[in-house]
Design a protein around this motif. Sequence first.
Motif, PDB file in Angstrom:
ATOM      1  N   TRP A 162       0.837  -1.190   0.000  1.00 17.41           N
ATOM      2  CA  TRP A 162       0.000   0.000   0.000  1.00 17.41           C
ATOM      3  C   TRP A 162       0.874   1.241   0.000  1.00 17.41           C
ATOM      4  N   VAL A 163       0.286   2.344  -0.460  1.00 20.91           N
ATOM      5  CA  VAL A 163       0.947   3.641  -0.511  1.00 20.91           C
ATOM      6  C   VAL A 163       0.179   4.557   0.428  1.00 20.91           C
ATOM      7  N   ASP A 164       0.875   5.154   1.402  1.00 21.59           N
ATOM      8  CA  ASP A 164       0.172   6.021   2.337  1.00 21.59           C
ATOM      9  C   ASP A 164       0.079   7.444   1.796  1.00 21.59           C
ATOM     10  N   GLU A 165      -0.463   8.359   2.602  1.00 19.76           N
ATOM     11  CA  GLU A 165      -0.704   9.727   2.135  1.00 19.76           C
ATOM     12  C   GLU A 165       0.579  10.488   1.846  1.00 19.76           C
ATOM     13  N   ASN A 166       1.723  10.029   2.365  1.00 18.06           N
ATOM     14  CA  ASN A 166       3.003  10.681   2.105  1.00 18.06           C
ATOM     15  C   ASN A 166       3.739  10.072   0.921  1.00 18.06           C
ATOM     16  N   GLY A 167       3.132   9.094   0.280  1.00 19.61           N
ATOM     17  CA  GLY A 167       3.756   8.451  -0.860  1.00 19.61           C
ATOM     18  C   GLY A 167       4.693   7.311  -0.481  1.00 19.61           C
ATOM     19  N   VAL A 168       4.672   6.905   0.771  1.00 18.67           N
ATOM     20  CA  VAL A 168       5.539   5.819   1.224  1.00 18.67           C
ATOM     21  C   VAL A 168       4.923   4.487   0.812  1.00 18.67           C
ATOM     22  N   VAL A 169       5.706   3.689   0.107  1.00 17.52           N
ATOM     23  CA  VAL A 169       5.264   2.375  -0.347  1.00 17.52           C
ATOM     24  C   VAL A 169       5.665   1.357   0.710  1.00 17.52           C
ATOM     25  N   GLY A 183      -0.170  14.260 -18.245  1.00 20.15           N
ATOM     26  CA  GLY A 183       0.012  14.148 -16.809  1.00 20.15           C
ATOM     27  C   GLY A 183       1.088  15.115 -16.385  1.00 20.15           C
ATOM     28  N   PHE A 184       1.983  14.673 -15.547  1.00 23.64           N
ATOM     29  CA  PHE A 184       3.062  15.506 -15.048  1.00 23.64           C
ATOM     30  C   PHE A 184       3.983  15.885 -16.199  1.00 23.64           C
ATOM     31  N   SER A 185       4.274  17.176 -16.326  1.00 30.38           N
ATOM     32  CA  SER A 185       5.100  17.617 -17.450  1.00 30.38           C
ATOM     33  C   SER A 185       6.368  18.316 -16.997  1.00 30.38           C
ATOM     34  N   GLY A 211       6.752  16.793  -8.911  1.00 31.68           N
ATOM     35  CA  GLY A 211       5.932  17.965  -8.603  1.00 31.68           C
ATOM     36  C   GLY A 211       5.913  18.188  -7.103  1.00 31.68           C
ATOM     37  N   SER A 212       4.730  18.184  -6.493  1.00 26.23           N
ATOM     38  CA  SER A 212       4.601  18.363  -5.046  1.00 26.23           C
ATOM     39  C   SER A 212       4.518  17.029  -4.314  1.00 26.23           C
ATOM     40  N   ASN A 213       4.677  15.930  -5.023  1.00 18.97           N
ATOM     41  CA  ASN A 213       4.592  14.595  -4.411  1.00 18.97           C
ATOM     42  C   ASN A 213       5.974  14.041  -4.132  1.00 18.97           C
ATOM     43  N   ARG A 214       6.081  13.324  -3.014  1.00 14.32           N
ATOM     44  CA  ARG A 214       7.330  12.686  -2.621  1.00 14.32           C
ATOM     45  C   ARG A 214       7.102  11.181  -2.533  1.00 14.32           C
ATOM     46  N   MET A 215       8.023  10.422  -3.075  1.00 13.54           N
ATOM     47  CA  MET A 215       7.893   8.968  -3.078  1.00 13.54           C
ATOM     48  C   MET A 215       9.196   8.364  -2.567  1.00 13.54           C
ATOM     49  N   LEU A 252       4.851   5.252  -9.232  1.00 13.59           N
ATOM     50  CA  LEU A 252       5.450   6.285 -10.069  1.00 13.59           C
ATOM     51  C   LEU A 252       4.525   6.647 -11.223  1.00 13.59           C
ATOM     52  N   GLU A 253       3.931   5.654 -11.857  1.00 10.62           N
ATOM     53  CA  GLU A 253       2.968   5.922 -12.933  1.00 10.62           C
ATOM     54  C   GLU A 253       1.770   6.702 -12.410  1.00 10.62           C
ATOM     55  N   TYR A 254       1.310   6.369 -11.217  1.00  9.05           N
ATOM     56  CA  TYR A 254       0.173   7.080 -10.627  1.00  9.05           C
ATOM     57  C   TYR A 254       0.488   8.575 -10.508  1.00  9.05           C
ATOM     58  N   TYR A 255       1.649   8.905  -9.948  1.00  8.19           N
ATOM     59  CA  TYR A 255       2.007  10.315  -9.769  1.00  8.19           C
ATOM     60  C   TYR A 255       2.268  11.006 -11.103  1.00  8.19           C
TER      61      TYR A 255
END
Length: 168
Positions: A26-33, A89-91, A148-152, A160-163
């Motif tokens: 699972w991926v939490d709200e902070n992008g931690v897998v 998506g993200f550009s 962008g504003s997301n951290r993984m 990665l595809e999701y973001y």
Amino acid sequence: MFTKLVLALVILSLGFSLAGAEMYKWVDENGVVTFKDTPPPASKKRRKVKVYNDSDFAPAPLAQPQPQPAPRGTTKKIVAPAEPARKEGFSGMVELYVTDWCGYCKKAQAYLKGRGIPYVAYDIEKDGAAHKRYKELGGRGVPLIIIGSNRMNGFSQESLEYYLNSGR
């Protein structure tokens, strides 16, 4: 003798019950897998949970044949395969905080390069400024991927595809 046989059968049956274990991701709200053999806690805000079984893993695909150069004296033109089309998506530019020895860092870079996604990789062991920024971002492991504003944290092709496709 009989008790030893029964004990051996009990131990053997317990060993086989572990072979069919499931893995949860699972991926939490902070992008931690997170990967665990137990379901995610109910207190965690989660976006997606995927359950893996042994049958989900297929053998590795065979290597694609590489085009052979044309023999001398021919006028045949060899055309390289076109780059894969990107979804909207993200550009922007993806930032990677990596190390030389990290296999997942290399997988993340190869994935981004293969999809034609622009990225910048900062080696946190060789670049002091990159290490400082990595710590400011709350980095705990590598790769740390900023989209962008997301951290993984870590590399997961699915996350990665999701973001990248979310456009944020």
